[in-house]
Design a protein around this motif. Structure first.
Motif, mmCIF file in Angstrom:
data_model
loop_
_atom_site.group_PDB
_atom_site.id
_atom_site.type_symbol
_atom_site.label_atom_id
_atom_site.label_comp_id
_atom_site.label_asym_id
_atom_site.label_seq_id
_atom_site.Cartn_x
_atom_site.Cartn_y
_atom_site.Cartn_z
ATOM 1 N N VAL A 54 0.841 -1.205 0.000
ATOM 2 C CA VAL A 54 0.000 0.000 0.000
ATOM 3 C C VAL A 54 0.875 1.254 0.000
ATOM 4 O O VAL A 54 0.643 2.182 -0.783
ATOM 5 C CB VAL A 54 -0.973 0.000 1.203
ATOM 6 C CG1 VAL A 54 -1.617 1.371 1.394
ATOM 7 C CG2 VAL A 54 -2.035 -1.060 1.018
ATOM 8 N N ALA A 55 1.886 1.295 0.860
ATOM 9 C CA ALA A 55 2.749 2.483 0.944
ATOM 10 C C ALA A 55 3.512 2.691 -0.361
ATOM 11 O O ALA A 55 3.543 3.810 -0.887
ATOM 12 C CB ALA A 55 3.717 2.360 2.113
ATOM 13 N N ALA A 56 4.117 1.632 -0.885
ATOM 14 C CA ALA A 56 4.903 1.763 -2.114
ATOM 15 C C ALA A 56 4.025 2.202 -3.281
ATOM 16 O O ALA A 56 4.396 3.095 -4.054
ATOM 17 C CB ALA A 56 5.607 0.447 -2.433
ATOM 18 N N THR A 57 2.857 1.602 -3.408
ATOM 19 C CA THR A 57 1.946 1.946 -4.503
ATOM 20 C C THR A 57 1.429 3.373 -4.352
ATOM 21 O O THR A 57 1.397 4.139 -5.326
ATOM 22 C CB THR A 57 0.772 0.950 -4.544
ATOM 23 O OG1 THR A 57 1.298 -0.371 -4.731
ATOM 24 C CG2 THR A 57 -0.194 1.279 -5.666
ATOM 25 N N THR A 58 1.043 3.748 -3.138
ATOM 26 C CA THR A 58 0.532 5.097 -2.912
ATOM 27 C C THR A 58 1.618 6.135 -3.142
ATOM 28 O O THR A 58 1.353 7.198 -3.724
ATOM 29 C CB THR A 58 -0.064 5.230 -1.498
ATOM 30 O OG1 THR A 58 -1.056 4.217 -1.321
ATOM 31 C CG2 THR A 58 -0.687 6.601 -1.279
ATOM 32 N N GLU A 59 2.837 5.853 -2.687
ATOM 33 C CA GLU A 59 3.928 6.804 -2.917
ATOM 34 C C GLU A 59 4.184 6.996 -4.405
ATOM 35 O O GLU A 59 4.359 8.134 -4.863
ATOM 36 C CB GLU A 59 5.198 6.330 -2.217
ATOM 37 C CG GLU A 59 5.136 6.512 -0.721
ATOM 38 C CD GLU A 59 6.312 5.923 0.034
ATOM 39 O OE1 GLU A 59 6.369 6.125 1.263
ATOM 40 O OE2 GLU A 59 7.176 5.265 -0.589
#
Length: 173
Positions: A54-59
């Motif tokens: 989630v963090a990698a995709t959102t970033e």
């Protein structure tokens, strides 16, 4: 095109590509997603594998979205949510200043993204190319841009923390 449009473009590119690079690093940097997942688990964001993705995709999505100026308040909200979670889970115990691993950098990124959402992406953006004079453009800057970026971002970050964050137990020493 004005100096204003160029200035906003510079801000969008620097902020957006910086955030996208952080996401890329979570996917493909040393340790990759597996290492990032372990780090998330260790700080209390469980399940770590879910939060790493989630963090990698959102970033990456928020970073690239801001860089190209596409629906600008939405990626700005992503910045706010990401930086709130990072500040709370990683940097809060270290105080404000970045030299001590504090939350200063998180505040600068989130605040700058909200500022861009408030100002608007400028004429050198996909927002202008796709939505100028359509009526939707009224919601992509000004008070609406500020409200969307801040409220959606805060709600996303607070929601993620409330649902998933379980700080690790401190060991007696």
């Amino acid at each position: 095109m004005t100096a204003y449009d160029v200035g906003v473009l510079i801000l969008r590119l620097v902020l957006g590509l910086t955030m996208a690079a952080h996401g890329y690093n979570k996917f493909f940097g040393p340790g990759g997603l597996k290492g990032t997942a372990g780090w998330f688990d260790s700080m209390g964001m469980k399940p770590g594998s879910f939060h790493a993705r989630v963090a990698a995709t959102t970033e990456m999505a928020a970073g690239l979205g801001l860089a190209v100026g596409l629906l600008t308040p939405i990626p700005a909200a992503g910045f706010v949510a990401l930086m709130l979670v990072a500040a709370w889970t990683v940097h809060k115990p270290n105080g404000f200043f970045i030299v001590k691993e504090g939350w200063e950098y998180n505040l600068v990124l989130a605040g700058s993204a909200v500022g861009i959402a408030t100002l608007g992406a400028g004429k050198i953006s996909l927002d202008h190319l796709l939505f100028a004079n359509t009526g939707l453009d009224d919601y992509l800057h000004g008070w609406w841009g500020l409200l969307i970026a801040a409220v959606v971002g805060l709600a996303g970050g607070i929601g993620q923390l409330a649902i998933f964050y379980r700080p690790p137990a401190k060991t007696a020493g």
